[in-house]
Scaffold this active site. Sequence first.
Site, PDB file in Angstrom:
ATOM      1  N   GLN A  51       0.673  -1.240  -0.136  1.00  0.00           N
ATOM      2  CA  GLN A  51      -0.141   0.105   0.088  1.00  0.00           C
ATOM      3  C   GLN A  51       0.736   1.314   0.128  1.00  0.00           C
ATOM      4  OE1 GLN A  51      -2.622  -1.734   3.429  1.00  0.00           O
ATOM      5  NE2 GLN A  51      -4.038  -0.351   2.446  1.00  0.00           N
ATOM      6  N   CYS A  92     -10.669  -0.162   3.973  1.00  0.00           N
ATOM      7  CA  CYS A  92      -9.388  -0.368   3.495  1.00  0.00           C
ATOM      8  C   CYS A  92      -8.928   1.175   3.183  1.00  0.00           C
ATOM      9  CB  CYS A  92      -9.244  -1.147   2.215  1.00  0.00           C
ATOM     10  SG  CYS A  92      -7.571  -1.145   1.454  1.00  0.00           S
ATOM     11  N   LEU A  93      -7.411   1.176   3.843  1.00  0.00           N
ATOM     12  CA  LEU A  93      -7.152   2.655   3.548  1.00  0.00           C
ATOM     13  C   LEU A  93      -6.720   3.036   2.193  1.00  0.00           C
ATOM     14  CD1 LEU A  93      -4.600   2.542   6.812  1.00  0.00           C
ATOM     15  CD2 LEU A  93      -6.954   3.549   6.687  1.00  0.00           C
ATOM     16  N   HIS A 134      -6.515  -9.760   5.450  1.00  0.00           N
ATOM     17  CA  HIS A 134      -6.845  -8.783   4.391  1.00  0.00           C
ATOM     18  C   HIS A 134      -5.656  -8.099   4.046  1.00  0.00           C
ATOM     19  CE1 HIS A 134      -8.787  -4.711   3.412  1.00  0.00           C
ATOM     20  NE2 HIS A 134      -7.496  -4.195   3.627  1.00  0.00           N
ATOM     21  N   GLU A 135      -4.465  -8.146   5.063  1.00  0.00           N
ATOM     22  CA  GLU A 135      -3.219  -7.572   4.787  1.00  0.00           C
ATOM     23  C   GLU A 135      -2.524  -8.676   3.817  1.00  0.00           C
ATOM     24  OE1 GLU A 135      -2.862  -4.442   5.099  1.00  0.00           O
ATOM     25  OE2 GLU A 135      -4.277  -4.443   6.706  1.00  0.00           O
ATOM     26  N   HIS A 138      -3.298  -8.076   0.384  1.00  0.00           N
ATOM     27  CA  HIS A 138      -2.585  -6.835  -0.162  1.00  0.00           C
ATOM     28  C   HIS A 138      -1.339  -7.218  -0.856  1.00  0.00           C
ATOM     29  CE1 HIS A 138      -4.918  -3.146   0.324  1.00  0.00           C
ATOM     30  NE2 HIS A 138      -4.779  -3.585   1.458  1.00  0.00           N
TER      31      HIS A 138
HETATM   32  O1  K2U Z   1      -5.331  -2.782   4.799  1.00  0.00           O
HETATM   33  C1  K2U Z   1      -5.847  -1.592   5.212  1.00  0.00           C
HETATM   34  O2  K2U Z   1      -6.044  -0.820   4.460  1.00  0.00           O
HETATM   35  C2  K2U Z   1      -5.936  -1.324   6.499  1.00  0.00           C
HETATM   36  C3  K2U Z   1      -7.244  -1.769   7.034  1.00  0.00           C
HETATM   37  C4  K2U Z   1      -7.151  -3.333   7.854  1.00  0.00           C
HETATM   38  C5  K2U Z   1      -8.360  -3.801   8.223  1.00  0.00           C
HETATM   39  C6  K2U Z   1      -9.431  -4.036   7.024  1.00  0.00           C
HETATM   40  C7  K2U Z   1     -10.580  -4.633   7.207  1.00  0.00           C
HETATM   41  C8  K2U Z   1     -10.771  -5.053   8.587  1.00  0.00           C
HETATM   42  C9  K2U Z   1      -9.985  -4.778   9.673  1.00  0.00           C
HETATM   43  C10 K2U Z   1      -8.726  -4.043   9.381  1.00  0.00           C
HETATM   44  C11 K2U Z   1      -7.676  -0.559   7.853  1.00  0.00           C
HETATM   45  O3  K2U Z   1      -7.239  -0.543   8.964  1.00  0.00           O
HETATM   46  S1  K2U Z   1      -9.183  -0.030   7.471  1.00  0.00           S
HETATM   47  C12 K2U Z   1      -9.788   0.612   8.875  1.00  0.00           C
HETATM   48  C13 K2U Z   1     -10.674  -0.303   9.832  1.00  0.00           C
HETATM   49  C14 K2U Z   1     -10.362  -0.268  11.002  1.00  0.00           C
HETATM   50  C15 K2U Z   1     -10.867  -1.283  11.821  1.00  0.00           C
HETATM   51  C16 K2U Z   1     -11.831  -2.166  11.301  1.00  0.00           C
HETATM   52  C17 K2U Z   1     -12.136  -2.263  10.076  1.00  0.00           C
HETATM   53  C18 K2U Z   1     -11.540  -1.185   9.213  1.00  0.00           C
HETATM   54 ZN    ZN Z   2      -6.679  -2.547   2.834  1.00  0.00          ZN
END
Ligand code: K2U
Ligand code: ZN
Length: 175
Positions: A51, A92-93, A134-135, A138
């Site tokens: 990312q 997702c960020l 999720h990571e 990526h």
């Molecule tokens: O990969 C990313 O963009 C980080 C995500 C990680 C994430 C995705 C889905 C579920 C949990 C974590 C970011 O933290 S998105 C913001 C977020 C925070 C808490 C819960 C859901 C999403």
């Molecule tokens: Zn993401």
Amino acid sequence: MSILNILRYPDPRLHKVAKPVSIFDDRIKQLAADMADTMYDAPGVGLAASQVDVHEQLVVIDTSETNTELQVFINPEIIWASEEKKVYDEGCLSVPGIYDGVERPAEVKVRAFDVDGKPFELHADGLLAVCIQHEMDHLKGKVFVEYLSPLKRNRIKTKMIKEEREEQRSKAKGR
Ligand code: K2U
Ligand code: ZN
């Protein structure tokens, strides 16, 4: 403290497959630290090196309420996943403002290396299990919107492109 630029969907660089880390040196330690700064600043609970346009297998996660429990996963692999599945409203960020349900194994066991190259294994459930999967997507060049219907994905792509154009326009005006 370095805040890195987070690539926005549908940037094609988000679809590059990350390579394994082979040398656990100060560069990797600094990358992990900068990614953690970037994740906390966003804010988010996870961030993959893909990312921030670094295509190496490195993930930072902190699911604690107090942002005091950073976990770094290098060259992570899932060695077991539960039959039980759960749907979680993911965000997702790299796709700001979009949340939608994704079904994944409820629990996983992960083998990875820490920043010193020491191997470890971890059993995860709940938010940590979702975030790790999720990571790791990526790192394989996959963004969570790819689990959604083509109609939803195309609407999200159009929205992201429109927002990027508007952001570029307002930056140009600001100069
Ligand atoms: O990969 C990313 O963009 C980080 C995500 C990680 C994430 C995705 C889905 C579920 C949990 C974590 C970011 O933290 S998105 C913001 C977020 C925070 C808490 C819960 C859901 C999403
Ligand atoms: Zn993401």
